[in-house]
Structure formats: structure tokens, C-alpha cells
Design a protein around this motif. Structure first.
Motif, PDB file in Angstrom:
ATOM      1  N   HIS A 173       0.888  -1.125   0.077  1.00  0.00           N
ATOM      2  CA  HIS A 173       0.008   0.049  -0.011  1.00  0.00           C
ATOM      3  C   HIS A 173       0.913   1.004   0.089  1.00  0.00           C
ATOM      4  O   HIS A 173       2.104   1.040  -0.040  1.00  0.00           O
ATOM      5  CB  HIS A 173      -0.965   0.126   1.410  1.00  0.00           C
ATOM      6  CG  HIS A 173      -2.042   0.432   0.842  1.00  0.00           C
ATOM      7  ND1 HIS A 173      -2.574   1.803   0.565  1.00  0.00           N
ATOM      8  CD2 HIS A 173      -3.519   0.148   1.275  1.00  0.00           C
ATOM      9  CE1 HIS A 173      -3.697   1.958   0.451  1.00  0.00           C
ATOM     10  NE2 HIS A 173      -4.485   1.113   0.932  1.00  0.00           N
ATOM     11  N   ASP A 177      -2.568   1.145   6.567  1.00  0.00           N
ATOM     12  CA  ASP A 177      -3.799   0.773   6.926  1.00  0.00           C
ATOM     13  C   ASP A 177      -3.964  -0.693   7.455  1.00  0.00           C
ATOM     14  O   ASP A 177      -3.255  -1.221   7.314  1.00  0.00           O
ATOM     15  CB  ASP A 177      -4.630   1.141   5.647  1.00  0.00           C
ATOM     16  CG  ASP A 177      -6.161   1.383   5.996  1.00  0.00           C
ATOM     17  OD1 ASP A 177      -6.544   1.642   7.111  1.00  0.00           O
ATOM     18  OD2 ASP A 177      -6.827   1.475   4.841  1.00  0.00           O
ATOM     19  N   PRO A 180      -3.782  -4.036   5.113  1.00  0.00           N
ATOM     20  CA  PRO A 180      -2.181  -4.601   4.838  1.00  0.00           C
ATOM     21  C   PRO A 180      -1.633  -5.104   5.936  1.00  0.00           C
ATOM     22  O   PRO A 180      -0.727  -5.966   5.817  1.00  0.00           O
ATOM     23  CB  PRO A 180      -1.795  -3.299   4.181  1.00  0.00           C
ATOM     24  CG  PRO A 180      -3.017  -2.452   3.647  1.00  0.00           C
ATOM     25  CD  PRO A 180      -4.014  -2.947   4.702  1.00  0.00           C
ATOM     26  N   THR A 254     -13.636  -0.260   0.087  1.00  0.00           N
ATOM     27  CA  THR A 254     -12.280  -0.794   0.727  1.00  0.00           C
ATOM     28  C   THR A 254     -12.613  -1.557   1.849  1.00  0.00           C
ATOM     29  O   THR A 254     -11.785  -2.488   2.052  1.00  0.00           O
ATOM     30  CB  THR A 254     -11.399   0.393   1.190  1.00  0.00           C
ATOM     31  OG1 THR A 254     -11.110   1.299  -0.039  1.00  0.00           O
ATOM     32  CG2 THR A 254     -10.174   0.123   2.016  1.00  0.00           C
ATOM     33  N   ILE A 262      -6.031  -6.538  -2.362  1.00  0.00           N
ATOM     34  CA  ILE A 262      -5.681  -5.152  -1.787  1.00  0.00           C
ATOM     35  C   ILE A 262      -5.102  -3.963  -2.773  1.00  0.00           C
ATOM     36  O   ILE A 262      -5.174  -2.717  -2.741  1.00  0.00           O
ATOM     37  CB  ILE A 262      -4.139  -5.490  -1.001  1.00  0.00           C
ATOM     38  CG1 ILE A 262      -4.483  -6.229   0.197  1.00  0.00           C
ATOM     39  CG2 ILE A 262      -3.386  -4.242  -0.718  1.00  0.00           C
ATOM     40  CD1 ILE A 262      -5.335  -5.362   1.471  1.00  0.00           C
ATOM     41  N   SER A 263      -4.687  -4.600  -4.209  1.00  0.00           N
ATOM     42  CA  SER A 263      -4.156  -3.725  -5.206  1.00  0.00           C
ATOM     43  C   SER A 263      -5.382  -2.744  -5.691  1.00  0.00           C
ATOM     44  O   SER A 263      -5.248  -1.451  -5.887  1.00  0.00           O
ATOM     45  CB  SER A 263      -3.817  -4.362  -6.497  1.00  0.00           C
ATOM     46  OG  SER A 263      -4.891  -5.378  -6.864  1.00  0.00           O
ATOM     47  N   ASP A 265      -7.899  -1.908  -3.480  1.00  0.00           N
ATOM     48  CA  ASP A 265      -7.649  -1.009  -2.210  1.00  0.00           C
ATOM     49  C   ASP A 265      -6.895   0.201  -2.417  1.00  0.00           C
ATOM     50  O   ASP A 265      -7.419   1.585  -1.796  1.00  0.00           O
ATOM     51  CB  ASP A 265      -7.211  -1.900  -0.818  1.00  0.00           C
ATOM     52  CG  ASP A 265      -8.388  -2.728  -0.405  1.00  0.00           C
ATOM     53  OD1 ASP A 265      -9.387  -2.902  -1.181  1.00  0.00           O
ATOM     54  OD2 ASP A 265      -8.297  -3.359   0.582  1.00  0.00           O
ATOM     55  N   LYS A 266      -5.864   0.118  -3.130  1.00  0.00           N
ATOM     56  CA  LYS A 266      -5.015   1.195  -3.314  1.00  0.00           C
ATOM     57  C   LYS A 266      -5.788   2.315  -4.086  1.00  0.00           C
ATOM     58  O   LYS A 266      -5.677   3.675  -3.923  1.00  0.00           O
ATOM     59  CB  LYS A 266      -3.618   0.801  -3.753  1.00  0.00           C
ATOM     60  CG  LYS A 266      -2.718   0.006  -2.964  1.00  0.00           C
ATOM     61  CD  LYS A 266      -1.515  -0.007  -3.300  1.00  0.00           C
ATOM     62  CE  LYS A 266      -1.173  -1.252  -4.431  1.00  0.00           C
ATOM     63  NZ  LYS A 266       0.232  -1.641  -4.445  1.00  0.00           N
TER      64      LYS A 266
END
Length: 308
Positions: A173, A177, A180, A254, A262-263, A265-266
Motif C-alpha cells: 500500500h 492501513d 495490509p 475498501t 489489496i491492489s 484498495d489502493k
């Protein structure tokens, strides 16, 4: 208990491509400058004019302040990291960044709820508006927002500081957060992930749904009003609804993950940490006659008096 032998984390950031990093450094620097300038302009205009006496602008000034604080916990590190090869952050700085990102973000969320309540009182209960939204009530709502955000953030910190981190230490990230970090813990955190989704995720969804319902009630009430008053109120509510959608939808995506990614999420996080705070000043000023008039009076008067 504790973070065992890990004293720092490596942030993998947004991109690995060097050309993208330079372009993003320029873009994000300009975005951050626009966020600071736009939100501080709103804050100073409200504080320096008669608008500060109105509850809606009282909350808007604090929303602008929270936008500046929220983005400032993330943007400077994101921008400077684009120029360095090794993007490290100490364990304590990581926990601090996570706390403040959640604190300012949650405060903003609760302020948006207060603003919806204010619009409901103004449009649906106009005769009792001054009593319902007295200055004391405004301060109580603001304090409740700050207190609620503090409880929310400190719980996240307490969850993380109890976890052991013994490697790897790469956070996928651009800021610290909770999701992660949970992925890096040396123990099974699947139960904690469910806890976070049911608290933060459900809180986001419920708040968003409550806001949408409140604006539906407000808009249905407006249909019975005179055209001029209706237009002004519609323009105000339109601004609020736009901001609510821009802030909450990425937040929900998110914290209520549809897939273990997670990608994404960024990308979603970019919306509520950089894009929404940058557009808020434009949304609130371009569609707001009172705000434009106050700016014209305040800033044009200053330039005229300097010219004399």
C-alpha cells in the motif's frame, strides 16, 4: 504481545514503473497543493464572513479543516516516497499514521452526517430550525463526531499493537492501513478481518444508507416548495449528495472487500484520500451562491483596499 523484531516497514507504494513515478509526483504534488489551497480558502472565507453564523457553514468549515488534516497524514509521505528507492516507515510512525488517517477520516464521516441532519432540520422543520440547530447543538454534534472518531481509531490501534510482526515487512500500500498490516502479522488474523469488516465496513454502509435516505426525505419535501427556494435548497443538497457519494463509495469498497484484492484498495483509497478532498471545495463553491458572494466580498475587498 508487541511487534517482535520488526522495527520498520517497507511501503510498496502505488507503482513500480519509474516513468509513472515521476508523472505521479507532479500530479499528486499539484493535487495536494489544490487540496490545501481550496480547503483553506473555504475555511478562511467562512471564518471571515457572516456565513460562520449559519450551522451549515459551521460544519463545512470543519469539513474543510478535516480534509486538509486527513490528506496531510497520507499525501506528503506518498509524494516524497515517489522520489526514493526504499520507502521505509518506522513501526511507531506506521501506527501513528494509521491512527490519524482513521481519526480524521471518521470525523469527516460523522461531520457529513451532521450536515445531513442540518439540511433535514432546515428544509423539513423550518419553523423550529433555530432551536434544533442552535450553536450549542452544533458544538455537541462536532464534539460527538470527534469523540466517535477517536474511539474508532484507538480500537484499530489496539488491535494492531497486540499482533506479532516477525517478517515479511513489506506493506502492499502507499500508507499504513489496517488490512495490509493484518496480512503481515505472524498469526492467523482472519477473525480480526471479519471484525474490521463488520465494524468499519458496516458502519460505512449504515452511515451511507442513512445519509441517502435523509436526502431522499429532504428532496421529496422540496417538491412541495416554491420554485426559487426549491432551486437554492436543491443546489445545496446536490453538493452534499455528490460529496457523500465520492467519499463513501470508495470507503465501502475498501472496507467491505468483494474479493481478496489489496491492489484495488489502493485505487479506492486514492479516491477518499486525494480525489474527494480536492473536489470538495469546487463542489461546495461552484454550486453555492452564498459561498461565491462571500468570497467575492471578502477577497475582492481585500485586493481593492490594497490597491488604494
Amino acid at each position: 504481545m508487541g511487534h517482535e523484531n520488526i522495527t520498520e516497514f517497507i511501503l510498496l507504494g502505488l507503482f513500480s514503473d519509474e516513468d509513472e513515478k515521476v508523472a505521479c509526483f507532479v500530479v499528486f504534488s499539484l493535487c495536494y497543493t489544490a487540496i490545501l489551497f481550496g480547503n483553506l480558502l473555504i475555511l478562511l472565507t467562512i471564518r471571515g464572513s457572516r456565513l460562520r453564523e449559519q450551522p451549515m457553514y459551521f460544519f463545512l468549515s470543519y469539513l474543510s479543516f478535516m480534509d486538509v488534516c486527513f490528506t496531510s497524514t497520507v499525501a506528503p509521505k506518498l509524494i516524497t516516497d515517489l522520489l526514493v528507492r526504499q520507502k521505509t516507515i518506522s513501526y511507531n510512525s506506521c501506527i501513528t499514521q494509521m491512527f490519524f488517517a482513521h481519526f480524521f477520516g471518521a470525523t469527516e464521516m460523522f461531520i457529513l452526517v451532521s450536515m445531513a441532519y442540518d439540511r433535514y432540520a432546515a428544509i423539513c422543520r423550518p419553523l423550529h430550525y433555530m432551536v434544533i440547530m442552535s450553536r450549542q447543538v452544533c458544538y455537541v454534534l462536532l464534539m460527538a463526531s470527534i469523540f466517535g472518531a477517536f474511539i474508532h481509531s484507538i480500537l484499530h490501534v489496539l488491535i494492531i499493537i497486540e499482533l506479532p510482526f516477525c517478517g515479511p515487512n513489506q506493506i502492499d500500500h502507499y500508507f499504513c492501513d489496517i488490512f495490509p498490516l493484518l496480512k503481515l502479522a505472524c498469526i492467523d488474523t482472519s477473525l480480526l478481518v471479519i471484525v474490521i469488516i463488520t465494524t468499519t465496513g458496516v458502519l460505512s454502509i449504515l452511515t451511507f444508507v442513512a445519509l441517502v435516505i435523509s436526502y431522499i426525505i429532504i428532496l421529496s419535501t422540496l417538491r412541495t416548495r416554491s420554485s426559487q427556494g426549491c432551486r437554492k435548497a436543491l443546489s445545496t443538497c446536490g453538493s452534499h449528495i455528490t460529496v457523500v457519494f465520492m467519499f463513501f463509495l470508495p470507503l465501502i469498497f475498501t472496507y467491505v472487500p468483494m474479493a481478496d484484492s489489496i491492489s484495488n484498495d489502493k485505487v479506492f483509497a486514492l479516491f477518499y484520500t486525494m480525489i474527494a478532498p480536492m473536489f470538495n471545495p469546487f463542489i461546495y463553491t461552484l454550486r453555492n451562491i452564498d459561498m461565491k458572494n462571500a468570497m467575492r466580498k471578502m477577497w475582492c475587498r481585500d485586493t481593492r483596499s490594497e490597491g488604494k
